[in-house]
Design a protein around this motif. Structure first.
Motif, PDB file in Angstrom:
ATOM      1  N   ARG A 252       0.839  -1.198   0.000  1.00  0.00           N
ATOM      2  CA  ARG A 252       0.000   0.000   0.000  1.00  0.00           C
ATOM      3  C   ARG A 252       0.876   1.251   0.000  1.00  0.00           C
ATOM      4  O   ARG A 252       0.593   2.234  -0.692  1.00  0.00           O
ATOM      5  CB  ARG A 252      -0.900  -0.033   1.228  1.00  0.00           C
ATOM      6  N   THR A 256       0.856   4.150  -2.752  1.00  0.00           N
ATOM      7  CA  THR A 256       0.603   5.535  -2.366  1.00  0.00           C
ATOM      8  C   THR A 256       1.702   6.447  -2.882  1.00  0.00           C
ATOM      9  O   THR A 256       1.442   7.535  -3.412  1.00  0.00           O
ATOM     10  CB  THR A 256       0.508   5.645  -0.833  1.00  0.00           C
ATOM     11  N   ASP A 260       1.062   9.440  -5.466  1.00  0.00           N
ATOM     12  CA  ASP A 260       1.325  10.825  -5.082  1.00  0.00           C
ATOM     13  C   ASP A 260       2.284  11.516  -6.041  1.00  0.00           C
ATOM     14  O   ASP A 260       2.291  12.751  -6.126  1.00  0.00           O
ATOM     15  CB  ASP A 260       1.877  10.881  -3.656  1.00  0.00           C
ATOM     16  N   HIS A 293      -7.133   3.255   0.086  1.00  0.00           N
ATOM     17  CA  HIS A 293      -6.238   3.650  -1.008  1.00  0.00           C
ATOM     18  C   HIS A 293      -6.583   2.932  -2.301  1.00  0.00           C
ATOM     19  O   HIS A 293      -6.352   3.464  -3.390  1.00  0.00           O
ATOM     20  CB  HIS A 293      -4.768   3.416  -0.661  1.00  0.00           C
ATOM     21  N   GLN A 338      -8.120  10.728   2.362  1.00  0.00           N
ATOM     22  CA  GLN A 338      -8.128   9.886   1.168  1.00  0.00           C
ATOM     23  C   GLN A 338      -9.523   9.814   0.545  1.00  0.00           C
ATOM     24  O   GLN A 338      -9.649   9.667  -0.675  1.00  0.00           O
ATOM     25  CB  GLN A 338      -7.602   8.496   1.511  1.00  0.00           C
TER      26      GLN A 338
END
Length: 445
Positions: A252, A256, A260, A293, A338
């Protein structure tokens, strides 16, 4: 005279690229990393004649060829024997413990630390790890010295909590070197002590979590390729420990980080999906962490799936215990942040604004950096919706916190604020805000 690079010549032939096409592809890969290359047909011809490119070009060459050929290309394969990949091999096959402690020792050497910046983000590294049988220890180990125990595992987790709290309060830049030192001087010897298999697996898991923290600190320092290496190492160590919960958190984290940085590819979606799969037997807080996510990433591919994952994450979070710890709890403020990201991708900016406001309200005193970044996103969203005054209020709140933060992410949000406000410079209050940003970010004379 340099020797002709026959390996690179063969790889270009396999890729069906001439020198000019290869140069153009390299410039494209470099642009993804925020780099501007002066590489043309004649540059590539010099490499084919045996001239060695200087960092970060070797890593860019390997990444470019790996993508084109859909397989990993090493420095040896390409005849780049002095490539940065020799320092930081991105292959999952590398021994994760050796790689981790090689990197942390390099972090602590001022003469070698600059080499860590001579690498690039690799899309080809967004893959799942295979087990490496990392230096397994057994109860009948003949090594001398004190045996490692469960209390050692608990100590590593306690230290992780301290570092995670500090990073949330002040950003990751200042804590990167101390955490690297702790891994080098305390964790590495501990992993080589004799220990029962269960204890050794626990130590691998705890080390994986520390590596994840160090990777996130590197990302918060703007050192994204290095962060990617630490995240990969963490996933490998968790795999070797057969720890699906920590592996889920690592995958995860990787997804992420890529998201990003603007990567919304199917490879990133696959990482998010795999993280969610590995978390299926984890506590509800971890499952909420991976599922939310998955909603963020799915919003770029399948809006219906994103909405379903969002609802599932909220249900899981409602069931989660308030167990403290950076890897056992998931703050409500982060969940709503999120949620806002998901809604923004789905073009529901009003809903995203509400979610950000909820996120900010739920941030704790410890979460100073996340709160500051939430102020920044609120400002940007308000401005997008035409609400200048509340946008200025949130940017001033970011500036209030900024002097205590040591974070490239905070720096980037202030740079973005300047860009967003250029079109509004004559509006009341904008000039004062821009002057304040300049005052706080200008280097001392």
């Amino acid at each position: 005279m340099p020797r002709t690079n026959t390996q690179l010549t063969s790889l270009l032939a396999a890729a069906d690229w001439g020198p000019a096409q290869f140069a153009a592809a390299l410039r494209g890969v470099a642009a993804e990393q925020g780099l501007t290359l002066t590489v043309h047909l004649t540059t590539v011809r010099r490499w084919l004649e045996g001239v060695q490119p200087r960092p970060p070009l070797p890593a860019l060459i390997l990444e470019c060829l790996s993508r084109r050929l859909d397989r990993r290309v090493t420095a040896h394969d390409a005849g780049l024997t002095r490539a940065p990949a020799q320092l930081m091999d991105p292959a999952w096959e590398a021994d994760p413990m050796r790689k981790l402690f090689h990197l942390t020792r390099t972090e602590l050497d001022p003469n070698r630390r600059a080499l860590l910046g001579a690498d690039v983000l690799t899309a080809t590294a967004l893959a799942l790890p295979a087990q490496s049988q990392t230096q397994a220890q057994s109860t009948d180990s003949a090594r001398s010295g004190r045996r490692a125990t469960e209390s050692d595992v608990g100590q590593l987790d306690d230290v992780a909590s301290v570092f995670a709290t500090w990073a949330d309060r002040y950003g990751g830049q200042r804590m990167r070197a101390p955490l690297a030192a702790y891994l080098t001087h305390e964790v590495e010897p501990l992993l080589h002590r004799p220990a029962p298999t269960q204890v050794h697996s626990g130590l691998l898991s705890a080390t994986a979590r520390l590596a994840l923290l160090l990777g996130s600190m590197c990302a918060d320092s703007g050192h994204h390729p290095l962060a990617q290496h630490y995240h990969q190492i963490a996933a490998r160590l968790a795999t070797d420990a057969d720890d699906h919960t920590t592996l889920a958190i690592a995958l995860r984290t990787m997804a992420t980080h890529a998201h990003d940085l603007g990567r919304h590819t199917s490879a990133v979606l696959n990482l998010a999906e795999q993280a969610d799969q590995h978390a299926r037997n984890a506590p509800p807080a971890v499952r909420a962490y991976t599922t939310i996510h998955l909603a963020v990433v799915s919003a770029h591919h399948n809006p219906r799936a994103a909405v379903a994952a969002l609802a599932r994450a909220e249900r899981l979070h409602a069931r989660a215990d308030a167990e403290p710890g950076p890897f056992s709890s998931y703050p409500a403020g982060a969940l709503h942040y999120q949620r806002a990201q998901t809604l923004a991708t789905l073009n529901d900016h009003t809903g995203g604004l509400t979610a950000l406001a909820t996120s900010l309200r739920l941030r704790t005193e410890t979460e100073r950096l996340p709160a500051a970044l939430t102020h920044a996103r609120l400002a940007e969203t308000h401005l997008r919706l035409g609400h200048l005054e509340p946008a200025l209020t949130h940017w001033h709140a970011l500036l209030d916190a900024y002097p205590t933060l040591h974070s490239a992410r905070a720096d980037q949000r202030l740079a973005a604020a300047v860009q967003h406000l250029r079109a509004h410079q004559r509006r009341a209050g904008v000039a004062d805000l821009l002057d304040r940003i300049t005052e706080l970010t200008s280097p001392p004379r």
